[in-house]
Design a protein around this motif. Sequence first.
Motif, PDB file in Angstrom:
ATOM      1  N   PHE A  82       0.833  -1.206   0.000  1.00  0.00           N
ATOM      2  CA  PHE A  82       0.000   0.000   0.000  1.00  0.00           C
ATOM      3  C   PHE A  82       0.867   1.256   0.000  1.00  0.00           C
ATOM      4  N   MET A  83       1.902   1.257   0.847  1.00  0.00           N
ATOM      5  CA  MET A  83       2.769   2.418   0.947  1.00  0.00           C
ATOM      6  C   MET A  83       3.530   2.670  -0.361  1.00  0.00           C
ATOM      7  N   LEU A  84       4.074   1.617  -0.950  1.00  0.00           N
ATOM      8  CA  LEU A  84       4.812   1.783  -2.206  1.00  0.00           C
ATOM      9  C   LEU A  84       3.906   2.265  -3.321  1.00  0.00           C
ATOM     10  N   TYR A  85       2.727   1.678  -3.409  1.00  0.00           N
ATOM     11  CA  TYR A  85       1.778   2.098  -4.459  1.00  0.00           C
ATOM     12  C   TYR A  85       1.365   3.558  -4.257  1.00  0.00           C
ATOM     13  N   GLY A  86       1.075   3.926  -3.009  1.00  0.00           N
ATOM     14  CA  GLY A  86       0.625   5.285  -2.735  1.00  0.00           C
ATOM     15  C   GLY A  86       1.697   6.327  -2.992  1.00  0.00           C
ATOM     16  N   TRP A  87       2.911   6.087  -2.497  1.00  0.00           N
ATOM     17  CA  TRP A  87       3.968   7.092  -2.647  1.00  0.00           C
ATOM     18  C   TRP A  87       4.481   7.179  -4.081  1.00  0.00           C
ATOM     19  N   ILE A  88       4.394   6.105  -4.844  1.00  0.00           N
ATOM     20  CA  ILE A  88       4.867   6.149  -6.231  1.00  0.00           C
ATOM     21  C   ILE A  88       3.829   6.780  -7.150  1.00  0.00           C
ATOM     22  N   ASN A  89       2.559   6.426  -6.974  1.00  0.00           N
ATOM     23  CA  ASN A  89       1.507   6.864  -7.903  1.00  0.00           C
ATOM     24  C   ASN A  89       0.703   8.069  -7.403  1.00  0.00           C
ATOM     25  N   HIS A  90       0.605   8.260  -6.100  1.00  0.00           N
ATOM     26  CA  HIS A  90      -0.192   9.360  -5.551  1.00  0.00           C
ATOM     27  C   HIS A  90       0.609  10.086  -4.465  1.00  0.00           C
ATOM     28  N   THR A  91       1.743  10.639  -4.848  1.00  0.00           N
ATOM     29  CA  THR A  91       2.638  11.267  -3.878  1.00  0.00           C
ATOM     30  C   THR A  91       1.986  12.474  -3.210  1.00  0.00           C
ATOM     31  N   THR A  92       1.333  13.316  -3.997  1.00  0.00           N
ATOM     32  CA  THR A  92       0.688  14.509  -3.429  1.00  0.00           C
ATOM     33  C   THR A  92      -0.415  14.124  -2.454  1.00  0.00           C
ATOM     34  N   HIS A  93      -1.177  13.112  -2.815  1.00  0.00           N
ATOM     35  CA  HIS A  93      -2.269  12.644  -1.951  1.00  0.00           C
ATOM     36  C   HIS A  93      -1.723  12.100  -0.636  1.00  0.00           C
ATOM     37  N   MET A  94      -0.616  11.376  -0.682  1.00  0.00           N
ATOM     38  CA  MET A  94      -0.013  10.813   0.518  1.00  0.00           C
ATOM     39  C   MET A  94       0.564  11.910   1.408  1.00  0.00           C
ATOM     40  N   LEU A  95       1.159  12.937   0.792  1.00  0.00           N
ATOM     41  CA  LEU A  95       1.681  14.053   1.578  1.00  0.00           C
ATOM     42  C   LEU A  95       0.552  14.832   2.239  1.00  0.00           C
ATOM     43  N   ALA A  96      -0.581  14.956   1.542  1.00  0.00           N
ATOM     44  CA  ALA A  96      -1.719  15.683   2.117  1.00  0.00           C
ATOM     45  C   ALA A  96      -2.294  14.949   3.320  1.00  0.00           C
ATOM     46  N   HIS A  97      -2.169  13.625   3.333  1.00  0.00           N
ATOM     47  CA  HIS A  97      -2.675  12.835   4.464  1.00  0.00           C
ATOM     48  C   HIS A  97      -1.872  13.079   5.739  1.00  0.00           C
ATOM     49  N   LEU A  98      -0.627  13.548   5.596  1.00  0.00           N
ATOM     50  CA  LEU A  98       0.221  13.761   6.764  1.00  0.00           C
ATOM     51  C   LEU A  98      -0.200  14.981   7.572  1.00  0.00           C
ATOM     52  N   VAL A  99      -0.925  15.901   6.934  1.00  0.00           N
ATOM     53  CA  VAL A  99      -1.381  17.121   7.622  1.00  0.00           C
ATOM     54  C   VAL A  99      -2.897  17.197   7.513  1.00  0.00           C
ATOM     55  N   PRO A 100      -3.626  16.894   8.586  1.00  0.00           N
ATOM     56  CA  PRO A 100      -5.093  16.983   8.535  1.00  0.00           C
ATOM     57  C   PRO A 100      -5.558  18.396   8.217  1.00  0.00           C
ATOM     58  N   GLN A 101      -6.731  18.496   7.589  1.00  0.00           N
ATOM     59  CA  GLN A 101      -7.270  19.795   7.202  1.00  0.00           C
ATOM     60  C   GLN A 101      -7.603  20.636   8.432  1.00  0.00           C
ATOM     61  N   GLY A 102      -7.224  21.904   8.393  1.00  0.00           N
ATOM     62  CA  GLY A 102      -7.498  22.815   9.487  1.00  0.00           C
ATOM     63  C   GLY A 102      -6.434  22.837  10.573  1.00  0.00           C
ATOM     64  N   THR A 103      -5.302  22.163  10.345  1.00  0.00           N
ATOM     65  CA  THR A 103      -4.231  22.147  11.347  1.00  0.00           C
ATOM     66  C   THR A 103      -3.512  23.504  11.373  1.00  0.00           C
ATOM     67  N   PRO A 104      -3.325  24.125  12.537  1.00  0.00           N
ATOM     68  CA  PRO A 104      -2.578  25.397  12.618  1.00  0.00           C
ATOM     69  C   PRO A 104      -1.138  25.212  12.131  1.00  0.00           C
ATOM     70  N   PRO A 105      -0.570  26.227  11.496  1.00  0.00           N
ATOM     71  CA  PRO A 105       0.811  26.110  10.970  1.00  0.00           C
ATOM     72  C   PRO A 105       1.833  25.732  12.043  1.00  0.00           C
TER      73      PRO A 105
END
Length: 224
Positions: free
Chosen positions: A113-136
């Motif tokens: 799952f990790m290899l598929y996600g980071w290779i094909n959907h890198t932006t999506h995987m990076l967005a998952h690391l920061v939940p929406q609405g998190t203060p800077p």
Amino acid sequence: MMANLFSSFDPSTSFSLSLNWLSTFIGIILISSLYWLIPSRYSFLWNKILITLHKEFKTLIGNNNITGSTLVFVSLFSLIIFNNFLGLFPYIFTSTSHLVLTLSMALPLWMSFMLYGWINHTTHMLAHLVPQGTPPLLMPFMVLIETISNIIRPGTLAIRLTANMIAGHLLLTLLGNTGPSLSLIGLNMLVLIQILLLLLESAVSIIQSYVFAVLSTLYSSEVT
């Protein structure tokens, strides 16, 4: 009384070989026989369960799923539930109570799952690391927390299944070892308690196999 309480989980045999691991394939033998026998109520029930799981897993994965992607998780559910149930019978080795088996199922799934996600959907995987609405100010900490939670996922999957199977079996073993020292009334009570615990363990066997398969499906849905 056993010399070692955990000897019931020992995969070795009198031949100094781990032949008890062959019990893992008993479930596969039972499933394959359904294709060569006249359809019965058991086969119809099992097919109904598999179709229901297929529909639920397809919903969890989402609309972007590949055709046949649910077969992996349905097969995983079948393997775990058969091993959990067979381990409740006397003198049958419970392979799902060992991290060797559970990690062998969880780690390759998570890695793929990790290899598929980071290779094909890198932006999506990076967005998952920061939940929406998190203060800077909290973003570095959230990235660290999300990274750690992703890394420990295969361990939590494997340990959850192993710990639940070991706990019930240990309780049954501990209560069973007190039988010779009990009176007739106490022995009757012990048998009743053991039957109730077996029913509880049967429910745990179903729940844990379902939880393992559902969590694996949810992890796969996050990378698409």
